[in-house]
Motif scaffolding. Structure first.
Motif, short mmCIF file in Angstrom:
data_model
loop_
_atom_site.label_atom_id
_atom_site.label_comp_id
_atom_site.label_asym_id
_atom_site.label_seq_id
_atom_site.Cartn_x
_atom_site.Cartn_y
_atom_site.Cartn_z
N PHE A 66 0.83 -1.20 0.00
CA PHE A 66 0.00 0.00 0.00
C PHE A 66 0.87 1.25 0.00
O PHE A 66 2.07 1.21 0.27
N SER A 67 0.25 2.38 -0.35
CA SER A 67 0.94 3.66 -0.35
C SER A 67 0.01 4.71 0.25
O SER A 67 -1.21 4.55 0.26
N VAL A 68 0.63 5.77 0.77
CA VAL A 68 -0.12 6.87 1.37
C VAL A 68 0.31 8.16 0.71
O VAL A 68 1.49 8.48 0.66
N HIS A 70 0.06 12.18 0.87
CA HIS A 70 -0.18 13.21 1.87
C HIS A 70 -0.49 14.55 1.20
O HIS A 70 0.18 14.96 0.26
N LYS A 75 -4.72 12.79 4.06
CA LYS A 75 -4.00 11.71 3.40
C LYS A 75 -4.98 10.75 2.73
O LYS A 75 -6.13 10.63 3.13
N THR A 77 -5.05 6.67 1.25
CA THR A 77 -4.36 5.37 1.26
C THR A 77 -4.82 4.55 0.06
O THR A 77 -6.01 4.42 -0.19
N ARG A 79 -4.36 0.71 -1.88
CA ARG A 79 -3.96 -0.68 -1.63
C ARG A 79 -4.12 -1.51 -2.89
O ARG A 79 -4.83 -1.15 -3.81
N ASP A 86 -8.31 3.00 -0.69
CA ASP A 86 -8.81 2.13 0.38
C ASP A 86 -9.42 2.99 1.49
O ASP A 86 -10.32 2.54 2.19
N TRP A 88 -9.22 7.36 3.46
CA TRP A 88 -8.62 8.71 3.50
C TRP A 88 -9.00 9.43 4.77
O TRP A 88 -9.96 9.05 5.45
#
Length: 91
Positions: A66-68, A70, A75, A77, A79, A86, A88
Motif C-alpha cells: 500500500f501507499s499513502v 499526503h 491523506k 491510502t 492498496r 482504500d 482517506w
C-alpha cells in the motif's frame, strides 16, 4: 585529448545549469481547497482520479502493498496491485 576535456567541461556546465532549472521549478504541490473535493473521494478510485480531484500530493510514502499520499494534514491510502483508494483522512 584537450578537445575531449573541453567537451566534458561544457557538458558539466550544461548539467549544472539544467539541475539548477529543475530545482527552481519544484514548487509546493497544490493542496485541494476546501473539503468539497475530499468529499467526492470514493473507495476504488484510481491514483489518476485522485490526482485529478485533489492535485499532486505533497509527499508519497510506499509500504509494499500500500501507499499513502499526503496533502498537508490530509491523506489518501491506496492498496492492492491496481493501487485503488482504500481510505482517506480529510485535512
Amino acid at each position: 585529448m584537450q578537445k575531449l576535456e573541453e567537451a566534458v567541461r561544457v557538458l558539466e556546465r550544461r548539467v549544472a545549469s539544467l539541475e539548477d532549472q529543475l530545482y527552481e521549478r519544484k514548487a509546493p504541490a497544490p493542496v485541494a481547497s476546501g473539503k468539497e473535493n475530499w468529499r467526492k473521494l470514493r473507495r476504488g478510485m484510481s491514483e489518476g482520479e485522485v490526482e485529478q480531484l485533489l492535485g499532486s500530493p505533497s509527499t508519497i510514502n510506499e509500504y509494499g502493498s500500500f501507499s499513502v499520499w499526503h496533502y498537508g494534514t490530509g491523506k489518501v491510502t491506496f492498496r492492492g496491485g491496481r493501487r485503488t483508494v482504500d481510505g482517506w483522512d480529510e485535512p
